[in-house]
Design an enzyme around this catalytic site. Structure first.
Site, PDB file in Angstrom:
ATOM      1  N   ARG A 125       0.823  -1.234   0.000  1.00  0.00           N
ATOM      2  CA  ARG A 125       0.000   0.000   0.000  1.00  0.00           C
ATOM      3  C   ARG A 125       0.848   1.271   0.000  1.00  0.00           C
ATOM      4  NH1 ARG A 125      -3.093  -2.957   3.917  1.00  0.00           N
ATOM      5  NH2 ARG A 125      -4.861  -3.940   2.860  1.00  0.00           N
ATOM      6  N   LYS A 147       2.971  11.503 -11.165  1.00  0.00           N
ATOM      7  CA  LYS A 147       2.102  10.727 -12.066  1.00  0.00           C
ATOM      8  C   LYS A 147       2.833   9.426 -12.387  1.00  0.00           C
ATOM      9  CE  LYS A 147      -0.743  14.112 -14.482  1.00  0.00           C
ATOM     10  NZ  LYS A 147      -1.032  14.741 -15.785  1.00  0.00           N
ATOM     11  N   GLU A 189       9.806  19.664 -24.293  1.00  0.00           N
ATOM     12  CA  GLU A 189       9.096  19.916 -23.031  1.00  0.00           C
ATOM     13  C   GLU A 189       9.680  21.143 -22.324  1.00  0.00           C
ATOM     14  OE1 GLU A 189       6.398  18.194 -21.987  1.00  0.00           O
ATOM     15  OE2 GLU A 189       6.474  16.276 -23.046  1.00  0.00           O
ATOM     16  N   LYS A 231       7.295  23.526 -12.913  1.00  0.00           N
ATOM     17  CA  LYS A 231       6.493  22.316 -12.685  1.00  0.00           C
ATOM     18  C   LYS A 231       6.199  22.148 -11.197  1.00  0.00           C
ATOM     19  CE  LYS A 231       5.332  17.733 -13.743  1.00  0.00           C
ATOM     20  NZ  LYS A 231       5.383  16.581 -14.595  1.00  0.00           N
ATOM     21  N   GLU A 241      -4.598  17.703 -10.821  1.00  0.00           N
ATOM     22  CA  GLU A 241      -5.084  18.255 -12.099  1.00  0.00           C
ATOM     23  C   GLU A 241      -6.588  18.503 -12.091  1.00  0.00           C
ATOM     24  OE1 GLU A 241      -2.866  16.481 -15.367  1.00  0.00           O
ATOM     25  OE2 GLU A 241      -4.527  16.929 -16.721  1.00  0.00           O
ATOM     26  N   ARG A 246      -2.539  22.282 -13.455  1.00  0.00           N
ATOM     27  CA  ARG A 246      -1.658  21.219 -13.931  1.00  0.00           C
ATOM     28  C   ARG A 246      -1.971  20.887 -15.399  1.00  0.00           C
ATOM     29  NH1 ARG A 246       0.875  16.087 -10.685  1.00  0.00           N
ATOM     30  NH2 ARG A 246       2.186  15.421 -12.419  1.00  0.00           N
ATOM     31  N   ASN A 250      -0.190  20.239 -20.286  1.00  0.00           N
ATOM     32  CA  ASN A 250      -0.566  19.439 -21.460  1.00  0.00           C
ATOM     33  C   ASN A 250      -0.547  20.261 -22.751  1.00  0.00           C
ATOM     34  OD1 ASN A 250      -0.962  17.187 -19.839  1.00  0.00           O
ATOM     35  ND2 ASN A 250      -3.098  17.705 -19.436  1.00  0.00           N
ATOM     36  N   HIS A 253      -0.297  18.660 -26.145  1.00  0.00           N
ATOM     37  CA  HIS A 253      -0.487  17.224 -25.973  1.00  0.00           C
ATOM     38  C   HIS A 253      -1.747  16.687 -26.653  1.00  0.00           C
ATOM     39  CE1 HIS A 253       2.862  17.613 -23.265  1.00  0.00           C
ATOM     40  NE2 HIS A 253       2.828  16.338 -22.934  1.00  0.00           N
ATOM     41  N   HIS A 257      -0.987  13.868 -29.008  1.00  0.00           N
ATOM     42  CA  HIS A 257      -1.430  12.483 -28.822  1.00  0.00           C
ATOM     43  C   HIS A 257      -2.097  11.946 -30.081  1.00  0.00           C
ATOM     44  CE1 HIS A 257      -1.458  12.610 -24.109  1.00  0.00           C
ATOM     45  NE2 HIS A 257      -0.262  12.404 -24.621  1.00  0.00           N
ATOM     46  N   HIS A 271       7.432  10.940 -28.395  1.00  0.00           N
ATOM     47  CA  HIS A 271       6.455  11.754 -27.657  1.00  0.00           C
ATOM     48  C   HIS A 271       6.818  13.254 -27.699  1.00  0.00           C
ATOM     49  CE1 HIS A 271       3.633  13.014 -24.579  1.00  0.00           C
ATOM     50  NE2 HIS A 271       4.635  13.561 -23.902  1.00  0.00           N
TER      51      HIS A 271
END
Ligand code: GLY
Length: 372
Positions: A125, A147, A189, A231, A241, A246, A250, A253, A257, A271
């Site tokens: 956990r 993330k 980035e 960041k 987010e 946050r 993106n 993105h 994507h 990416h």
């Protein structure tokens, strides 16, 4: 050297950026190595590339401190972010007898960091982990912010958790062996931070981006530290987010994507390259909506092209139309019913989330861009 704190209440952690940090890892990560010793090795996860490059010096360094590493090595690439590898990693950590007060060390790019972070979120956990990112992309983005995820048949990063590392140690010197294409993809980035929230940093990158890409130490450290500082601020303000802060990370993105999906998430388009092209499209679409001038969109495009990143959609050689790209967007995990949040620019250095974008207009815009 720069130390940036990610100021999450009760779970604040440092990101340390320093040339040669890996060479004094035991000192830099001392609080997270307590409990390990000659009889109890430190769990390290790497891919075959980072293991080949860095395991021997890490082993030698730890041995000199009376410690040892035990390595779990995965194949490079996204396939390592799978249920099967996750299961093997979790079983390995349990067999090592890790406890909730122990820390696991992730030495690699985003794939290793995401996999280790997710394993650490579920084993017992939640055990601790330390990120040692070895790509520019991981250093400026994925190693910070908690993330973590694996990929499944349904898509990328759909199974995961928010699980913050206890420490991030960034040694820019490890980038010396990074292939130039990956360096450029990570640099996309870096440019993203300038475009989304810091016009002065964007202007600095316009003037100094070549030095960053050439890995000149002072320029590289400044670029990494400025990126991480932004960041860290955003993550501290909106960890999950939910507040449209946050989400600013993106930028590029949603378009990106779609391009990655159309090219099969393959080496055809990395990416960071997809994000670069996506930022060009976001800038041009912002102009179409009257938000930024054509001259500003051209400035963003020029900075991306100058870094050797894709900035001209026909150059990708896609055999699809705008509607097909919009279809990929609809399948994106951020789809909200029949609409999609788009990250657009109010000005260079200020992004915002637009929720009123007409997908038919996006398809028409992309058709025009595909024609060049
Ligand atoms: N890479 C985007 C984020 O960490 O939110």
């Amino acid at each position: 050297m720069a130390v940036i704190s990610v100021a999450l209440a009760g779970r604040a952690y440092d990101v340390v950026i320093e040339e040669g940090l890996l060479e004094h890892l035991a000192e830099a990560a001392a609080p997270y190595l307590m409990g390990y010793g000659p009889q109890r090795p430190v769990p390290f996860v790497a891919d075959t590339n980072t293991h080949r490059l860095f395991a021997a010096p890490v082993d030698a360094h730890l041995a000199a401190q009376g410690m040892a590493a035990e390595w779990f090595v995965v194949e490079p690439g996204e396939d390592a972010k799978s249920w099967a590898v996750l299961e093997r990693l979790c079983d390995w950590l349990l067999a090592l007898g890790v406890t909730r007060s122990d820390h696991v060390f992730a030495l690699g790019g985003g794939v290793v960091g995401d996999l280790v972070g997710f394993a650490c979120s579920v084993v017992k956990r939640g055990v601790g982990f330390v990120q040692l990112p070895t790509t520019l992309l991981a250093q400026v983005d994925s190693s910070v912010g908690g993330k973590t995820a694996i990929n499944t048949r349904a898509g990328k990063n759909l199974i995961g958790a928010f699980h913050q590392p206890s420490l991030v140690l960034i040694d820019p010197r490890v980038l010396a062996t990074l292939p130039p294409r990956e360096m450029r993809a990570g640099y996309a980035e870096v440019l993203k931070y300038g475009l989304l929230g810091d016009a002065a940093f964007f202007a600095w990158l316009e003037a100094n981006g070549d030095k960053v890409l050439a890995r000149e130490p002072a320029a590289l450290e400044h670029a990494i530290a400025t990126s991480i500082a932004m960041k860290a601020r955003i993550v501290a303000a909106d960890e999950r987010e939910t507040l449209d802060q946050r989400a600013l990370l993106n930028l590029g993105h949603t378009f990106g994507h779609a391009l990655e999906a159309e090219t099969g998430f393959s080496d055809r388009l990395l990416h960071g390259e997809a994000v670069a092209m996506g930022m060009v499209l976001a800038a041009k679409y912002s102009t179409r909506r009257g938000a930024i001038s054509a001259a500003d969109a051209a400035r963003a495009t020029a900075a991306i092209a100058a870094a050797g990143l894709p900035a001209h959609l026909p150059g990708l050689g896609l055999a699809c139309d705008g509607a097909a790209l919009v279809d990929h967007m609809r399948h994106d995990k951020k789809a909200e019913g029949r609409t999609l949040p788009f990250l657009l620019l109010r000005r260079l250095g200020e992004a915002h989330v637009a929720r009123d974008v007409d997908l038919t207009d996006i398809a028409a815009f992309l058709d025009e861009e595909l024609k060049g």
